[in-house]
Design an enzyme around this catalytic site. Structure first.
Site, PDB file in Angstrom:
ATOM      1  N   LYS A 275     -44.962 -25.470 -11.259  1.00  0.00           N
ATOM      2  CA  LYS A 275     -44.575 -26.743 -11.882  1.00  0.00           C
ATOM      3  C   LYS A 275     -43.219 -27.079 -11.267  1.00  0.00           C
ATOM      4  O   LYS A 275     -42.212 -26.451 -11.604  1.00  0.00           O
ATOM      5  CB  LYS A 275     -44.485 -26.548 -13.392  1.00  0.00           C
ATOM      6  CG  LYS A 275     -43.932 -27.739 -14.152  1.00  0.00           C
ATOM      7  CD  LYS A 275     -43.978 -27.486 -15.664  1.00  0.00           C
ATOM      8  CE  LYS A 275     -43.390 -28.652 -16.440  1.00  0.00           C
ATOM      9  NZ  LYS A 275     -43.462 -28.462 -17.906  1.00  0.00           N
ATOM     10  N   GLU A 279     -40.303 -32.224 -15.574  1.00  0.00           N
ATOM     11  CA  GLU A 279     -39.638 -31.916 -16.844  1.00  0.00           C
ATOM     12  C   GLU A 279     -38.493 -30.918 -16.664  1.00  0.00           C
ATOM     13  O   GLU A 279     -38.356 -29.970 -17.440  1.00  0.00           O
ATOM     14  CB  GLU A 279     -40.665 -31.400 -17.869  1.00  0.00           C
ATOM     15  CG  GLU A 279     -41.751 -32.425 -18.159  1.00  0.00           C
ATOM     16  CD  GLU A 279     -42.727 -32.023 -19.257  1.00  0.00           C
ATOM     17  OE1 GLU A 279     -42.995 -30.822 -19.426  1.00  0.00           O
ATOM     18  OE2 GLU A 279     -43.214 -32.940 -19.946  1.00  0.00           O
ATOM     19  N   ARG A 312     -48.841 -28.168  -9.364  1.00  0.00           N
ATOM     20  CA  ARG A 312     -49.200 -29.128 -10.422  1.00  0.00           C
ATOM     21  C   ARG A 312     -48.669 -30.535 -10.125  1.00  0.00           C
ATOM     22  O   ARG A 312     -47.593 -30.699  -9.543  1.00  0.00           O
ATOM     23  CB  ARG A 312     -48.701 -28.633 -11.783  1.00  0.00           C
ATOM     24  CG  ARG A 312     -49.402 -27.341 -12.176  1.00  0.00           C
ATOM     25  CD  ARG A 312     -48.910 -26.795 -13.491  1.00  0.00           C
ATOM     26  NE  ARG A 312     -49.462 -27.457 -14.641  1.00  0.00           N
ATOM     27  CZ  ARG A 312     -48.745 -27.966 -15.638  1.00  0.00           C
ATOM     28  NH1 ARG A 312     -47.422 -27.936 -15.591  1.00  0.00           N
ATOM     29  NH2 ARG A 312     -49.330 -28.514 -16.666  1.00  0.00           N
ATOM     30  N   ARG A 329     -45.161 -44.323 -16.920  1.00  0.00           N
ATOM     31  CA  ARG A 329     -45.409 -42.894 -16.704  1.00  0.00           C
ATOM     32  C   ARG A 329     -46.831 -42.631 -16.221  1.00  0.00           C
ATOM     33  O   ARG A 329     -47.058 -41.725 -15.418  1.00  0.00           O
ATOM     34  CB  ARG A 329     -45.119 -42.138 -18.006  1.00  0.00           C
ATOM     35  CG  ARG A 329     -45.564 -40.705 -17.973  1.00  0.00           C
ATOM     36  CD  ARG A 329     -45.046 -39.957 -19.171  1.00  0.00           C
ATOM     37  NE  ARG A 329     -45.760 -38.707 -19.353  1.00  0.00           N
ATOM     38  CZ  ARG A 329     -45.500 -37.825 -20.302  1.00  0.00           C
ATOM     39  NH1 ARG A 329     -44.540 -38.064 -21.180  1.00  0.00           N
ATOM     40  NH2 ARG A 329     -46.177 -36.709 -20.398  1.00  0.00           N
ATOM     41  N   LYS A 353     -53.707 -32.989 -14.188  1.00  0.00           N
ATOM     42  CA  LYS A 353     -54.162 -33.134 -15.579  1.00  0.00           C
ATOM     43  C   LYS A 353     -55.275 -34.176 -15.630  1.00  0.00           C
ATOM     44  O   LYS A 353     -55.222 -35.176 -14.908  1.00  0.00           O
ATOM     45  CB  LYS A 353     -53.013 -33.553 -16.488  1.00  0.00           C
ATOM     46  CG  LYS A 353     -52.022 -32.423 -16.743  1.00  0.00           C
ATOM     47  CD  LYS A 353     -51.052 -32.736 -17.880  1.00  0.00           C
ATOM     48  CE  LYS A 353     -50.048 -31.589 -18.003  1.00  0.00           C
ATOM     49  NZ  LYS A 353     -49.152 -31.713 -19.162  1.00  0.00           N
ATOM     50  N   ASP A 358     -50.869 -37.001 -20.941  1.00  0.00           N
ATOM     51  CA  ASP A 358     -50.628 -35.622 -21.345  1.00  0.00           C
ATOM     52  C   ASP A 358     -51.597 -35.167 -22.428  1.00  0.00           C
ATOM     53  O   ASP A 358     -51.177 -34.947 -23.564  1.00  0.00           O
ATOM     54  CB  ASP A 358     -49.181 -35.487 -21.840  1.00  0.00           C
ATOM     55  CG  ASP A 358     -48.734 -34.033 -21.927  1.00  0.00           C
ATOM     56  OD1 ASP A 358     -49.450 -33.167 -21.421  1.00  0.00           O
ATOM     57  OD2 ASP A 358     -47.656 -33.783 -22.496  1.00  0.00           O
ATOM     58  N   GLU A 386     -52.646 -28.853 -28.345  1.00  0.00           N
ATOM     59  CA  GLU A 386     -51.309 -29.398 -28.586  1.00  0.00           C
ATOM     60  C   GLU A 386     -51.348 -30.742 -29.319  1.00  0.00           C
ATOM     61  O   GLU A 386     -50.640 -30.935 -30.302  1.00  0.00           O
ATOM     62  CB  GLU A 386     -50.579 -29.556 -27.238  1.00  0.00           C
ATOM     63  CG  GLU A 386     -49.217 -30.216 -27.379  1.00  0.00           C
ATOM     64  CD  GLU A 386     -48.450 -30.288 -26.063  1.00  0.00           C
ATOM     65  OE1 GLU A 386     -48.980 -29.837 -25.026  1.00  0.00           O
ATOM     66  OE2 GLU A 386     -47.325 -30.806 -26.075  1.00  0.00           O
TER      67      GLU A 386
HETATM   68  C1  GCU Z   1     -46.675 -30.976 -22.103  1.00  0.00           C
HETATM   69  C2  GCU Z   1     -46.196 -29.925 -23.062  1.00  0.00           C
HETATM   70  C3  GCU Z   1     -45.191 -29.013 -22.447  1.00  0.00           C
HETATM   71  C4  GCU Z   1     -45.705 -28.483 -21.121  1.00  0.00           C
HETATM   72  C5  GCU Z   1     -46.106 -29.633 -20.221  1.00  0.00           C
HETATM   73  C6  GCU Z   1     -46.754 -29.185 -18.926  1.00  0.00           C
HETATM   74  O1  GCU Z   1     -45.666 -31.915 -21.885  1.00  0.00           O
HETATM   75  O2  GCU Z   1     -45.667 -30.541 -24.204  1.00  0.00           O
HETATM   76  O3  GCU Z   1     -44.940 -27.965 -23.353  1.00  0.00           O
HETATM   77  O4  GCU Z   1     -44.752 -27.712 -20.497  1.00  0.00           O
HETATM   78  O5  GCU Z   1     -47.044 -30.421 -20.876  1.00  0.00           O
HETATM   79  O6  GCU Z   1     -47.959 -29.348 -18.793  1.00  0.00           O
HETATM   80  O7  GCU Z   1     -46.090 -28.706 -18.030  1.00  0.00           O
END
Ligand code: GCU
Length: 669
Positions: A275, A279, A312, A329, A353, A358, A386
């Site tokens: 990843k 984020e 990813r 987004r 994804k 999400d 989630e």
């Molecule tokens: C979502 C999730 C995160 C996770 C992210 C991801 O945003 O809330 O906890 O890290 O997906 O897929 O990387």
């Protein structure tokens, strides 16, 4: 030597492999022909069934013709690949033939699924082989317990199966049992740590690789390869280099050496999951390099050993200004990655994804899938619930995943065929006695594996399989009660995704969850946040205009026919209307209802459906076993409370915004 079947720790649910599921193998003569470690696993399985239920298992290393009821042999044709097998029943003998050892194991579990039917009448020879070569679970497990996320990020089933007290577990019998369950539904790869790689977990790649090797050793006898999530900054964090620039020679050398050492410990290591620039995770952007540069760096390190990097595509701006209506987004993955098509190494897989946002209860299929013909893509779904009730609510996702896999991005080829890099799920399992928190959430894990094997199959078939295996008639105390039990379980699971959708965010608009933990309703929870997940409700209407003509242009990322279908509210499917369009509350859906009335009706209906499901579960008290029943009953109470809360908050919010009353005069606050 036959490998003994793992012994479950006291109190742990056998899930879809209760001993009784092997009864049909009992009392029979089985011949196993062939050799190799996975053949020993197969032998162990059959020997266990014979020990319990009678019968005999014989090994032969050459041809042997005595009368056997079941023959499992490593003689299948090469075209079946390592994992395929044939199954035939003729003249009183059922024969499974595989070319590879894993195929023999899958063939055995096929016989278990067939049960008595495997032996009751002749069956023509049928070939089975997985449509997708990689069928993987990503565990978002941390070694250390994270102060906010706990041990398993977005985990709703207790702690990690792999890690405890800051180390790989000393006792791995349960991990072996887990591998066995996974093999029985067709899964062949597991990533053992979180994609958000924190300080402690970064070290799994180097000085702590021995712990990963032990876990790999426990999973290997079930045909499962182990993968590791790594941080892109590893050369800096672990190697004390001044940079992680993918084009820097010392960085490349560092990865090559680190990876060679991984393979010294784990010969069949699967590869890395990354990843990056997502984020807050480090990535190639810091050096002005592309995602292809980043992925190819790791691909080059893995290539000499036969490994793969899963890179990813969850890359977007998570610090956006909610006032800015030009940033969308949903567009991000496509915008970032499609220009790079053709630049990725052969052993780099882009992991996308399934939807553009999400893992919401309803999203369109990501337009990235199908838009990179020269790149291997894997599709990622989320078994951990989630945004779909966190394993306190029942929400069987098989139908949703099947819709994704059968979607045809270009009007022709299905997603299941485009996903050449495989199908991946974020795992929903943990050290909970039922594995998945809610006992019925096991059905998601099982269905995922089976769909990864056969993405175009009817998902309800896999749901029935799960029910039949998990709840054997003898467990239910006789055939008649067994039928009632299975019908009732089918009833509460089959439509549970649609039920969940009814009482949560409407018509594809998404989110409306409480920020942070994402459980329970908060309509405006993310409305003024930097995360890019808005619904734009005002007194006149609701939804996000993603059209090309007047919106963010996202609809234009699809090929025909979808770009046209989604562009106009007149052709957009109802369930995605608010994902693609901002419409007035009195907009009339294809169903003939206005948006506002649909919203009220579905929210009332959703709660009624949960009430009904709770009653059905209550009626199964004698049939599912006391511990399982108690767990489910407690969760149904919570689901009902939660569904009512969702209903009342959503209905009240939109009533107050719109001023439009419910045509049926029901209670809104
Ligand atoms: C979502 C999730 C995160 C996770 C992210 C991801 O945003 O809330 O906890 O890290 O997906 O897929 O990387």
């Amino acid at each position: 030597m036959a490998l003994p079947v793992p012994v479950l720790p006291e109190g742990v649910d056998p899930a879809w492999l209760p001993p009784a599921a092997f009864r049909p193998l009992g009392g029979r003569r089985t011949l196993i022909r062939g050799s190799g470690p996975l053949v020993e696993t197969v032998h162990g399985e059959v020997a266990e069934a014979c020990a319990r239920f009678g019968g005999e298992v014989v090994r032969a290393f050459g041809p042997g013709e005595s009368p056997y009821d079941l023959v499992l042999e490593l003689t299948g044709p090469e075209e079946l690949g390592d994992e395929g097998f044939t199954c035939v029943r003729r003249q009183g003998r059922t024969t499974v033939a595989a070319h590879g050892q894993a195929g023999l194991l899958y063939g055995l579990f096929h016989v278990v699924r067939l049960g008595e039917k495997a032996f009751s009448h002749d069956r023509p020879k049928q070939a089975h082989r997985p449509a997708l070569g990689l069928r993987m679970l990503d565990h978002w497990d941390n070694v250390a317990v994270h102060p906010v996320m706990g041990q398993v990020e977005r985990g709703y089933a207790g702690g990690s199966l792999f890690w405890a007290d800051g180390l790989a577990r000393g006792e791995l019998e349960r991990v072996r049992a887990y591998g066995r369950l996974l093999a029985a539904c067709g899964i062949n790869a597991v990533a053992v740590n979180n994609v958000n790689v924190h300080e402690t977990e970064a070290h799994l790649l180097t000085d702590r690789i021995g712990e990963v090797a032990r876990i790999a050793g426990a999973l290997r006898p079930y045909g499962i390869r182990t993968h590791l999530s790594v941080t892109f900054a590893a050369p800096m964090v672990l190697g004390a280099l001044p940079s992680a620039d993918p084009l820097d020679a010392s960085v490349r050398a560092w990865w090559a050496e680190a990876t060679a050492r991984v393979y010294e410990e784990i010969e069949d290591f699967g590869g890395y999951v990354v990843k990056a620039d997502s984020e807050g995770q480090p990535g190639p952007f810091a050096y002005g390099r592309s995602h292809a540069d980043g992925a190819n760096l790791l691909a080059a390190a893995l290539a000499p050993h036969g490994g793969t990097v899963h890179w990813r595509c969850f890359v977007y701006d998570h610090r956006q200004d909610w006032r800015d209506r030009t940033t969308d987004r949903a567009r991000a993955a496509y915008d970032h990655f499609t220009p790079l098509d053709g630049e990725f190494a052969d052993n780099a897989v882009l992991q996308v994804k399934h939807g553009p946002l999400d893992f919401q209860v309803r999203e369109p299929v990501s337009p990235l899938i199908g838009a990179m013909p020269r790149t291997r893509l894997a599709v990622e779904v989320q078994a951990t619930q989630e945004y779909t009730g966190q394993q306190r609510h029942v929400c069987w996702l098989g139908r949703m995943w099947s819709e994704v896999l059968r979607f045809r991005p270009d009007g022709d080829t299905e997603v299941g065929a485009l996903a050449r890099g495989g199908l991946v799920a974020v795992s929903n399992a943990g050290d909970d006695p039922f594995w998945t928190g809610h006992p019925l959430a096991q059905a998601n894990l099982y269905t995922f594996g089976r769909l990864a094997w056969q993405p175009d199959a009817d998902p309800y078939r896999f749901l029935s399989e799960w029910i039949e295996l998990t709840f054997t008639p003898e467990a239910a105390g006789g055939a008649g009660e067994g039928a009632r039990l299975r019908a009732s379980l089918g009833e509460v699971l089959t439509g549970s995704w649609q039920t969940y959708e009814k009482y949560t965010a409407p018509l594809g608009v998404g989110f409306m969850v409480q920020p942070g933990h994402h459980y329970g309703p908060s309509v405006d929870g993310y409305e003024y946040s930097p995360w890019g997940t808005y619904h734009f409700a005002d007194r006149d209407g609701v939804g996000v205009d993603r059209s090309v003509a007047t919106g963010t242009g996202y609809a234009g990322q699809y090929a025909k026919p979808w770009a046209e279908v989604y562009e106009s509210p007149g052709t957009c499917p109802d369930e995605l209307l608010l994902f693609f369009h901002h419409v007035p509350y009195d907009h009339v859906l294809h169903s003939g209802k206005t948006v506002i009335q649909h919203l009220y009706d579905t929210h009332f209906e959703g709660v009624e459906e949960v009430e009904r499901a709770r009653e059905v579960w209550a009626s199964l008290e004698d049939l599912v076993g006391p511990a399982r029943h108690a767990r489910g009953a407690e969760r149904y109470e919570e689901q009902l409370r939660g569904a009512r809360e969702w209903r009342d908050q959503i209905n009240s919010y939109f009533f107050r915004k719109s001023g439009v009353p419910d045509a049926r005069g029901r209670r809104i606050y």
